[in-house]
Design a protein around this motif. Sequence first.
Motif, mmCIF file in Angstrom:
data_model
loop_
_atom_site.group_PDB
_atom_site.id
_atom_site.type_symbol
_atom_site.label_atom_id
_atom_site.label_comp_id
_atom_site.label_asym_id
_atom_site.label_seq_id
_atom_site.Cartn_x
_atom_site.Cartn_y
_atom_site.Cartn_z
ATOM 1 N N ASN A 92 4.049 2.702 6.740
ATOM 2 C CA ASN A 92 3.214 3.827 7.163
ATOM 3 C C ASN A 92 2.758 3.669 8.611
ATOM 4 N N TYR A 125 6.013 13.445 5.278
ATOM 5 C CA TYR A 125 4.703 13.182 4.694
ATOM 6 C C TYR A 125 4.099 14.443 4.087
ATOM 7 N N TYR A 129 2.710 14.385 0.277
ATOM 8 C CA TYR A 129 1.270 14.090 0.217
ATOM 9 C C TYR A 129 0.656 14.510 -1.117
ATOM 10 N N TYR A 132 1.426 11.899 -3.674
ATOM 11 C CA TYR A 132 0.596 10.699 -3.500
ATOM 12 C C TYR A 132 -0.745 10.864 -4.228
ATOM 13 N N ARG A 133 -1.303 12.053 -4.186
ATOM 14 C CA ARG A 133 -2.636 12.275 -4.747
ATOM 15 C C ARG A 133 -2.634 12.142 -6.268
ATOM 16 N N ALA A 145 -2.208 8.389 0.896
ATOM 17 C CA ALA A 145 -0.942 7.770 1.291
ATOM 18 C C ALA A 145 -1.100 6.269 1.479
ATOM 19 N N GLU A 152 -6.197 5.400 5.711
ATOM 20 C CA GLU A 152 -5.823 6.808 5.772
ATOM 21 C C GLU A 152 -6.186 7.413 7.130
ATOM 22 N N LEU A 180 -0.482 18.598 4.935
ATOM 23 C CA LEU A 180 -0.743 17.214 5.352
ATOM 24 C C LEU A 180 -2.065 17.089 6.094
ATOM 25 N N ALA A 184 -5.594 16.033 4.229
ATOM 26 C CA ALA A 184 -5.958 14.643 4.530
ATOM 27 C C ALA A 184 -7.358 14.577 5.135
#
Length: 690
Positions: A92, A125, A129, A132-133, A145, A152, A180, A184
């Motif tokens: 990342n 991403y 994303y 990922y959540r 992420a 983050e 994203l 985020a």
Amino acid sequence: MLIPESEWPSLRRRAQSQTFKAAVRRLRQDVDADRPVDVPSEPAGYYHDYFCAEHGCQLTFNPATPKEHRCPVDGAQYEGARYDAAWRWSANNLLSESAIRLALRWRLEEDPVYLKRVADILTGYAVRYADYRRVERSNTNPGVATYTTLDEAVWLIPLTWAFDLVRPALSREQVVADQLLAPAAEYLVQHHYGGIHNFSCWHNAAIGTVGLVLDRPDLTDFAVDGEFGFHAQLREGVLSDGLWFEGSMSYHFYALAGLLAQAKATSHTSDLDLRPHPTLHAMLSAPIQCAYPDGSLPAPNDCWYFTSLLGDCCHGVPPAPAFYEIGYAWYDDPHFVRVLHSAYSHIPRDSLDALLFGKDEIPSAGLQPQPSVNLSGSGYAILRSPPPDPESGPEDQQYLLLKYGPHGGGHGHPDKLSLILYAHGRRLAPDLGTPGYGLDLFQTWYRQTLSHNTATLDGLSQPPAEGHLHRFQSEGPFQVADAGVTWDSGPYGGVSMRRVILTRPDYFLDLFLVEPDRPRRIDWIYRTAGACETSLDLKPVPIAGEGDGFEHLTCVYRANANSDLMCTWRSDGAGLRCFVPGFSGAEILTGLAPGNPPTDLHTTLIQRRHTRSTAFLSVFHPHTHSPRITSVDWTGRDLMETGWAGCTVHLPDASEHWTLRLTPDTVAPPGNVDAHFEYVLKNVAGAPAR
């Protein structure tokens, strides 16, 4: 835009100039060297898990081997889900940093290859994303992420800059913004650290940068003027001396990096320019006051041992010269010029901050010898010897730091009244700081009092406390740092300690007073680089079980210390002699202990006494090839019993006598010597003198 279109003609001219040739070359090299790695399909793990358990060093990150991880020292291979997840942390980091480098190179050279690569990262991403959540995370303060919300925020900032740089040509601009950047930033608002902390500095920077880029005043206002926004962090997190409250040079730069990131994002907004805030200037100035003579920095509390003004200062942020590029451009401070000139005499001027924000020229002005200074907010009393002559450079100074101030929050160490020594170009008795947090030694050694140069009771590490300064004197026939601490409760409840450092050009006296509430085992600890030699009849003894951290001492020897003692250490061309008076019933222990890295063994010297109150008195003489002090005669030994103690230090061309008194009217012989110095202690180890 973070960098308006009107600025790009000027930036392209800068990029073509000789002044910034190294920065552009570095940008191109980094872009060319960035090995392709796919956007991870799973969230990342913990950065501090990516360390070798034996050598305490970070494992080598290889983008091509997400399942194999090697130690750079001996090539040992680590495998398993823990290391695979930590590998994704580096993936990342590589992708987010690559994105901003690619975007800048596209802006400067307009090659569509770089635009496509940065677009692939951003959209990659954006489409992952939401997935990922859905991954359940059990760690405290989890990111989406990344492992934590701190990670983050650090990951999100370069991605946001990259998006802003390429958005005029980004075909899926709205996808990146909506899937994203906005979610985020909103996640960080919902999971803001909610306090004064380095986490909050980075949260604010990420939220505020996204707010500016997406024209979201709600995000910008939250990050700047919120309860724990930018202004609150500077108001409450920075101490009166300009240092971040956590007492670590690494965390100081880490918090400052987040604060500067937020200020950089506002540099082209006339109604929200954060750059003029005076505390930012103070935060850049404070580390210079703390620096060792060679420009490196001490490592108190949780601090990376490599931290320096002239190079790397912390993981995850640019080297320190990049900070001072910004500082010099914004504040025109001549001290920042000296840092930059000294750094660039060893390394190229090749940072992106130099290219984007730096001044066109850096004048010639190297580091100068620094004066002694007391940073009262942090509780760092620093004594520096005056240069021997006007032609002497900083490297000729002796440096002592007596640490007495606040604990430092969650990153503090139990080391009140610890002492750091730098002399003759060497860290002779440094604070070890910390290695990676994932190592067992982090808690069991580096965060124990035994790994610091101070004192313990009954083998127990000191509880958190805040000390106070009795006296600081930087001029006159000798310099003084005199501080004390008292614990109100716990295993040290009712105990007072006091340390007095008295310096002369060739040596210093160390007086350490301990007043327990009852008879206790008192250990005075001094750990230094190099092997220790002494004339005592030392016998090997077992040591495990004697207290916190003692399990890490090896090759331990013990002797009674009824007679006077001289210890000698040698380390890389520098030497140190320590003269100690004999004391009835006392013991001396020596042993090897982990340095930093752990395989770099240091020698620990312990003076041990079983008593209710006592005073440890030592004379230290740092030297190079030949010591100038051959002997010390003790004319008084038991300060607490008789009210005075004294010694005569014999130099080749003079003898200097010292008398230390508990009260002004204590009678002590002056001695037949060339110079006579006296120091009177009032309120022996309790509250500071009024």
